[in-house]
Design a protein around this motif. Structure first.
Motif, mmCIF file in Angstrom:
data_model
loop_
_atom_site.group_PDB
_atom_site.id
_atom_site.type_symbol
_atom_site.label_atom_id
_atom_site.label_comp_id
_atom_site.label_asym_id
_atom_site.label_seq_id
_atom_site.Cartn_x
_atom_site.Cartn_y
_atom_site.Cartn_z
ATOM 1 N N ALA A 70 0.835 -1.203 0.000
ATOM 2 C CA ALA A 70 0.000 0.000 0.000
ATOM 3 C C ALA A 70 0.867 1.249 0.000
ATOM 4 O O ALA A 70 0.566 2.237 -0.683
ATOM 5 N N ALA A 71 1.966 1.205 0.752
ATOM 6 C CA ALA A 71 2.893 2.347 0.779
ATOM 7 C C ALA A 71 3.560 2.535 -0.581
ATOM 8 O O ALA A 71 3.737 3.674 -1.044
ATOM 9 N N GLU A 72 3.922 1.437 -1.239
ATOM 10 C CA GLU A 72 4.526 1.529 -2.562
ATOM 11 C C GLU A 72 3.532 2.099 -3.578
ATOM 12 O O GLU A 72 3.896 2.932 -4.424
ATOM 13 N N LEU A 73 2.275 1.668 -3.485
ATOM 14 C CA LEU A 73 1.248 2.183 -4.383
ATOM 15 C C LEU A 73 0.998 3.666 -4.117
ATOM 16 O O LEU A 73 0.801 4.456 -5.051
ATOM 17 N N PHE A 74 1.026 4.064 -2.847
ATOM 18 C CA PHE A 74 0.879 5.461 -2.462
ATOM 19 C C PHE A 74 1.968 6.318 -3.104
ATOM 20 O O PHE A 74 1.705 7.387 -3.669
ATOM 21 N N LYS A 75 3.202 5.858 -3.032
ATOM 22 C CA LYS A 75 4.323 6.610 -3.613
ATOM 23 C C LYS A 75 4.166 6.760 -5.123
ATOM 24 O O LYS A 75 4.392 7.838 -5.687
ATOM 25 N N THR A 76 3.758 5.680 -5.773
ATOM 26 C CA THR A 76 3.577 5.727 -7.224
ATOM 27 C C THR A 76 2.431 6.664 -7.601
ATOM 28 O O THR A 76 2.562 7.490 -8.509
ATOM 29 N N THR A 77 1.310 6.530 -6.899
ATOM 30 C CA THR A 77 0.131 7.343 -7.211
ATOM 31 C C THR A 77 0.401 8.816 -6.966
ATOM 32 O O THR A 77 -0.032 9.682 -7.733
ATOM 33 N N ALA A 78 1.122 9.117 -5.877
ATOM 34 C CA ALA A 78 1.418 10.506 -5.524
ATOM 35 C C ALA A 78 2.641 11.047 -6.254
ATOM 36 O O ALA A 78 2.944 12.248 -6.147
#
Length: 314
Positions: free
Chosen positions: A158-166
């Motif tokens: 979820a943190a990795e997806l957050f970084k990519t999305t943001a």
């Protein structure tokens, strides 16, 4: 015609009958965790409905592989079931090889519930919102980081997806478990942490931890005051942990249908819903087809995240 119908009815009843013995519900985690608490709550209600004991069997280890192997070798008669979790959707892309295929070898029965992941900061942190965190990550990525538990966990991904999305380039720091993660967060060694809400509700409520956002598409029922990441501007961001029930493949369709019907009825019980919510879980049922669709979409989502993050297969 009447005689034919009379004969057909008992046959249909037999086809939907479960084995006359206790039902094993295998949990891929240790006692006391969210999956275990969900299984015990729902299992007790299911037992009342099917008039058979539902015995919880904890089989933790190897990211759900131990539990999956146990289910794989069980008779496909409805007497052995397993709690499926996010780990089953992640494992296909996280491991070089698995002794089973979660889609091919497991028959979906139905969802039991979902539970939120929160972004947490220390109570003395200057970061008070997800917007503050995004600003800090963009302003000073070298000195701003995100803590999670182990690589490949839902929280970590979820943190990795957050970084990519943001579109931020911050360091993700994995810890061996939640206690080590929280110790580091409270010492301000990590800026923020992604962690499941359920076991931390007491600390959030008493102010020992501050939740600045949840990763689900809608606000969590047990944290209605905490906004979602979508509200912070990350359109479409949706990560929710879930627990479901599956059976061995080749379990007869009438048995699956009966178990799904009784499972959804158990989840509709206000007492069950209330007890699950106390544990941080929102009771949610669905159909076998809907669970199959969820598992397929989650598998594809996490495959893409793992590949983008460059996470090495285990």
């Amino acid at each position: 015609m009447g005689a034919a119908l009379a004969l057909a009815a008992p046959a249909a009843a037999r086809a939907q009958a479960l084995p006359d013995k206790p039902v094993r519900l295998i949990v891929p985690n240790g006692a006391g965790g969210v999956a275990d608490l969900t299984a015990r709550t729902v299992g007790a209600a299911l037992s009342e409905r099917i008039k058979q004991p539902v015995v919880i069997e904890n089989r933790p280890g190897a990211g759900g592989i131990v539990a999956g192997q146990t289910l794989l070798t069980a008779p496909a008669d409805g007497a052995t079931l397993m709690v499926a979790t996010n780990a089953n959707a992640i494992s296909k892309s996280l491991f070089r090889s698995l002794p089973f295929d979660p889609v091919r070898d497991f028959a979906p029965i139905g969802l039991m519930g979902t539970f939120a992941i929160a972004i947490l900061v220390a109570p003395n942190s200057p970061i008070r919102t997800a917007g503050d965190l995004l600003a800090a990550l963009k302003r000073d990525p070298q000195n701003t980081n995100i803590g999670t538990i182990s690589v490949g966990s839902t929280q970590n991904l979820a943190a990795e997806l957050f970084k990519t999305t943001a579109n931020v380039d911050a360091t993700t720091v994995p810890f061996s478990g939640t206690p080590a993660l929280l110790t580091s967060l409270l010492r301000n060694d990590v800026t923020a942490a992604f962690e499941i809400v359920a076991p931390l509700m007491g600390q959030i409520r008493d102010g020992s931890l501050r939740a600045i956002a949840v990763t689900s598409a809608t606000r969590a029922a047990n944290l209605p005051e905490v906004p979602t990441l979508q509200e912070a501007g990350l359109a479409g961001f949706d990560v929710t942990s879930w627990n479901a029930v599956v059976a061995p493949a080749r379990t007869p369709a009438p048995v699956i249908e009966r178990l799904n019907r009784e499972l959804n009825a158990a989840l509709a019980d206000p007492a069950v819903r209330s007890k699950l919510l106390e544990a941080g879980v929102e009771a949610k049922g669905n159909s076998p087809a809907q669970l199959a669709q969820l598992m397929a979409s989650e598998t594809e989502k996490w495959r893409a995240v793992i590949e983008r993050a460059g996470i090495e297969k285990q």
